[in-house]
Design a protein around this motif. Structure first.
Motif, PDB file in Angstrom:
ATOM      1  N   ASN A 137      29.607  32.836  44.347  1.00  0.00           N
ATOM      2  CA  ASN A 137      28.605  32.997  43.551  1.00  0.00           C
ATOM      3  C   ASN A 137      29.027  31.778  42.594  1.00  0.00           C
ATOM      4  O   ASN A 137      29.827  31.038  42.252  1.00  0.00           O
ATOM      5  CB  ASN A 137      28.663  34.230  42.792  1.00  0.00           C
ATOM      6  CG  ASN A 137      28.185  35.469  43.535  1.00  0.00           C
ATOM      7  OD1 ASN A 137      27.309  35.480  44.407  1.00  0.00           O
ATOM      8  ND2 ASN A 137      29.224  36.362  43.268  1.00  0.00           N
ATOM      9  N   ALA A 138      27.604  31.658  41.583  1.00  0.00           N
ATOM     10  CA  ALA A 138      27.776  30.463  40.546  1.00  0.00           C
ATOM     11  C   ALA A 138      28.781  30.490  39.870  1.00  0.00           C
ATOM     12  O   ALA A 138      29.316  29.495  39.225  1.00  0.00           O
ATOM     13  CB  ALA A 138      26.434  30.373  40.006  1.00  0.00           C
ATOM     14  N   ASP A 139      29.348  31.815  39.066  1.00  0.00           N
ATOM     15  CA  ASP A 139      30.000  31.788  38.226  1.00  0.00           C
ATOM     16  C   ASP A 139      31.567  31.868  38.826  1.00  0.00           C
ATOM     17  O   ASP A 139      32.507  32.236  38.141  1.00  0.00           O
ATOM     18  CB  ASP A 139      30.179  33.278  37.481  1.00  0.00           C
ATOM     19  CG  ASP A 139      30.210  34.586  38.435  1.00  0.00           C
ATOM     20  OD1 ASP A 139      30.106  34.268  39.683  1.00  0.00           O
ATOM     21  OD2 ASP A 139      29.960  35.791  37.925  1.00  0.00           O
ATOM     22  N   GLY A 140      31.750  31.570  40.182  1.00  0.00           N
ATOM     23  CA  GLY A 140      33.081  31.686  40.920  1.00  0.00           C
ATOM     24  C   GLY A 140      33.596  32.865  41.363  1.00  0.00           C
ATOM     25  O   GLY A 140      34.529  32.928  41.968  1.00  0.00           O
ATOM     26  N   SER A 141      32.835  33.998  41.012  1.00  0.00           N
ATOM     27  CA  SER A 141      33.256  35.085  41.728  1.00  0.00           C
ATOM     28  C   SER A 141      32.922  35.127  43.071  1.00  0.00           C
ATOM     29  O   SER A 141      32.189  34.238  43.668  1.00  0.00           O
ATOM     30  CB  SER A 141      32.399  36.122  41.130  1.00  0.00           C
ATOM     31  OG  SER A 141      31.150  36.352  41.140  1.00  0.00           O
ATOM     32  N   LEU A 142      33.635  35.880  43.904  1.00  0.00           N
ATOM     33  CA  LEU A 142      33.401  36.155  45.603  1.00  0.00           C
ATOM     34  C   LEU A 142      32.197  37.099  45.736  1.00  0.00           C
ATOM     35  O   LEU A 142      32.044  38.090  45.046  1.00  0.00           O
ATOM     36  CB  LEU A 142      34.729  36.740  46.121  1.00  0.00           C
ATOM     37  CG  LEU A 142      36.148  36.380  46.013  1.00  0.00           C
ATOM     38  CD1 LEU A 142      37.098  37.169  46.310  1.00  0.00           C
ATOM     39  CD2 LEU A 142      36.139  34.879  46.750  1.00  0.00           C
ATOM     40  N   ASN A 143      31.301  36.414  46.859  1.00  0.00           N
ATOM     41  CA  ASN A 143      30.111  37.080  47.086  1.00  0.00           C
ATOM     42  C   ASN A 143      30.585  37.908  48.310  1.00  0.00           C
ATOM     43  O   ASN A 143      30.904  37.010  49.319  1.00  0.00           O
ATOM     44  CB  ASN A 143      29.130  36.064  46.908  1.00  0.00           C
ATOM     45  CG  ASN A 143      27.776  36.996  47.498  1.00  0.00           C
ATOM     46  OD1 ASN A 143      27.536  38.179  47.446  1.00  0.00           O
ATOM     47  ND2 ASN A 143      26.589  36.211  47.865  1.00  0.00           N
ATOM     48  N   VAL A 144      30.341  39.248  48.467  1.00  0.00           N
ATOM     49  CA  VAL A 144      30.747  40.043  49.571  1.00  0.00           C
ATOM     50  C   VAL A 144      29.500  40.858  49.897  1.00  0.00           C
ATOM     51  O   VAL A 144      29.189  41.682  48.989  1.00  0.00           O
ATOM     52  CB  VAL A 144      32.138  40.700  49.334  1.00  0.00           C
ATOM     53  CG1 VAL A 144      32.242  41.683  50.688  1.00  0.00           C
ATOM     54  CG2 VAL A 144      33.337  39.952  49.107  1.00  0.00           C
TER      55      VAL A 144
END
Length: 413
Positions: free
Chosen positions: A144-151
């Motif tokens: 994601n844009a904030d660096g989190s993983l998109n699952v």
């Protein structure tokens, strides 16, 4: 005085439930790290289980120098992984799971029951007992844009913010088992160094077989032969004639140099020795014996045991003049040229070459462009022939990545 609560253990997300991801999960959970493993398929280890169909070849017993050489130009990068967890250590690890092994006549190592499922069941029990969370039908989509993983999950998309991430998503072959190479795009978008995915341990196509050969011999095994490329010493083994070309263990062993030659020159010509146990002068002497009223087919069969698909291949690539000259025919029998023009599709290959380059990672298998993100398994840019080398490399890289994550967490917490 009130006692402050104990600090929570670091949290690691592992994306991919093959041997590399599971091995990293074991290393981390044993060190007290909270581990959640995510896999897009309904169950983990699907390609591992497929590898066990017909006999679970887990590793190989040959001496270390020869073993390491199977990784070709990537041997220097694989060497530290194998020194830490090579064939002997892998066998001991399997024994610790309660699974015994044996060495076959070819030097390959198998579980005594020749099956992958009992090993996987015992391993998953150990991991669950250690607290590893295993989440199936969870597919990683990128960041994601904030660096989190998109699952993506059955309950919708989730954003994960672990302290470290391991990507162990497999290569690009057998997409129906989860290894579809879709991870290449998000890594490319983040500037990670990648080599294109290519078929490895694969079959090859010829320009065209004759209709007669296809109708009679597609699917026929070519046994007790040798095949060589260029001036290399021919390899002994067997393979299979297909409707479009040739495949099987002997071809798989040569797939990397054949593929590279096709990439460079547009085709590759291998030479098939139909009688590797007989020198050319002995073959010519047998052919020179009078055949009387017998047909050439019967003469080849009686003198040299050549019939069936071997005789058909001789007819496919030689002319009447060759059959009339014992010297020419003997040369053809000992070095029958077969020109291969392309690999079979990547999704049919046993494994793939290409992926995340070692130059894109540090010695801990962490991506230089993405601190805290590690990679392991077949998604790395290495390849090896069948015979247990692929699985050993996946186990060893997963273990190395697990310890690399531990070291990075210790330095950053």
């Amino acid at each position: 005085m009130t006692q402050s609560p104990a600090a929570l253990p670091p949290h690691v997300a592992i994306i991919g439930g093959g041997p590399a991801g599971l091995m990293a999960a074991e290393v981390l959970s044993q060190a007290g790290i909270k581990v959640d493993l995510y896999d897009g398929m309904p169950s983990v280890g699907r390609k591992f289980l497929l590898a066990g169909v017909g006999g679970m070849n887990i590793t190989h017993s040959e001496a270390y120098p020869a073993f390491l050489s199977r990784y070709a130009e990537r041997a220097p990068h694989i060497a530290p992984l194998l020194r830490a967890f090579g064939a002997e250590a892998l066998c001991q690890w399997i024994h610790d799971l309660g699974i015994e092994t044996f060495v076959g006549s070819s030097g390959r190592v198998f579980p005594t029951d020749m099956k992958a499922a009992p090993l996987l069941r015992a391993w998953l029990k150990r991991l669950r007992d250690a607290g590893v969370g295993i989440h199936t039908r969870h597919r990683w989509l990128g960041w994601n844009a904030d660096g989190s993983l998109n699952v993506a999950s059955p309950d919708g998309e989730k954003s994960l913010k672990p302290d470290a991430t391991l990507l162990a998503l497999g290569g690009g072959s057998w997409s129906r088992l989860g290894s579809d190479g879709a991870w290449m795009l998000p890594l490319e978008q983040r500037g990670v160094g990648l080599a294109p995915l290519q078929p490895s341990n694969c079959g090859f196509e010829v320009q065209a077989w004759s209709a007669l050969l296809v109708s009679k011999f597609a699917g026929a095994p070519l046994k007790n032969i040798a095949i060589g490329l260029n001036d290399d010493v021919p390899r002994l083994g067997e393979c299979v004639i297909t409707a479009t070309g040739i495949e099987g263990s002997l071809i798989y062993a040569l797939s990397a140099p054949i593929r590279d030659a096709i990439n460079q020159h547009g085709s590759a010509t291998v030479h098939i020795d139909l009688l590797p146990g007989r020198p050319v002068d002995k073959v010519m002497a047998a052919l020179s014996k009078p055949r009387g009223s017998r047909s050439m087919a019967k003469h080849l069969h009686s003198q040299l045991g050549i019939d069936g698909v071997k005789a058909a291949l001789l007819r496919e690539f030689t002319d009447a003049q060759c059959f009339a000259d014992p010297a020419l025919l003997a040369q053809a029998i000992k070095a029958l040229p077969l020109t291969l023009v392309k690999t079979r599709p990547l999704d049919e290959a046993i494994s793939s070459a290409g992926g995340v380059t070692f130059e894109a990672m540090d010695e801990r298998l962490m991506l230089k462009q993405l601190p805290g993100v590690f990679c392991a398994g077949e998604m790395l840019d290495w390849e090896a022939p069948t015979g247990g080398y692929l699985l050993t490399g996946c186990f060893a890289s997963g273990r190395a990545a697990g310890f690399g994550i531990l070291e990075w967490l210790q330095r950053n917490n």
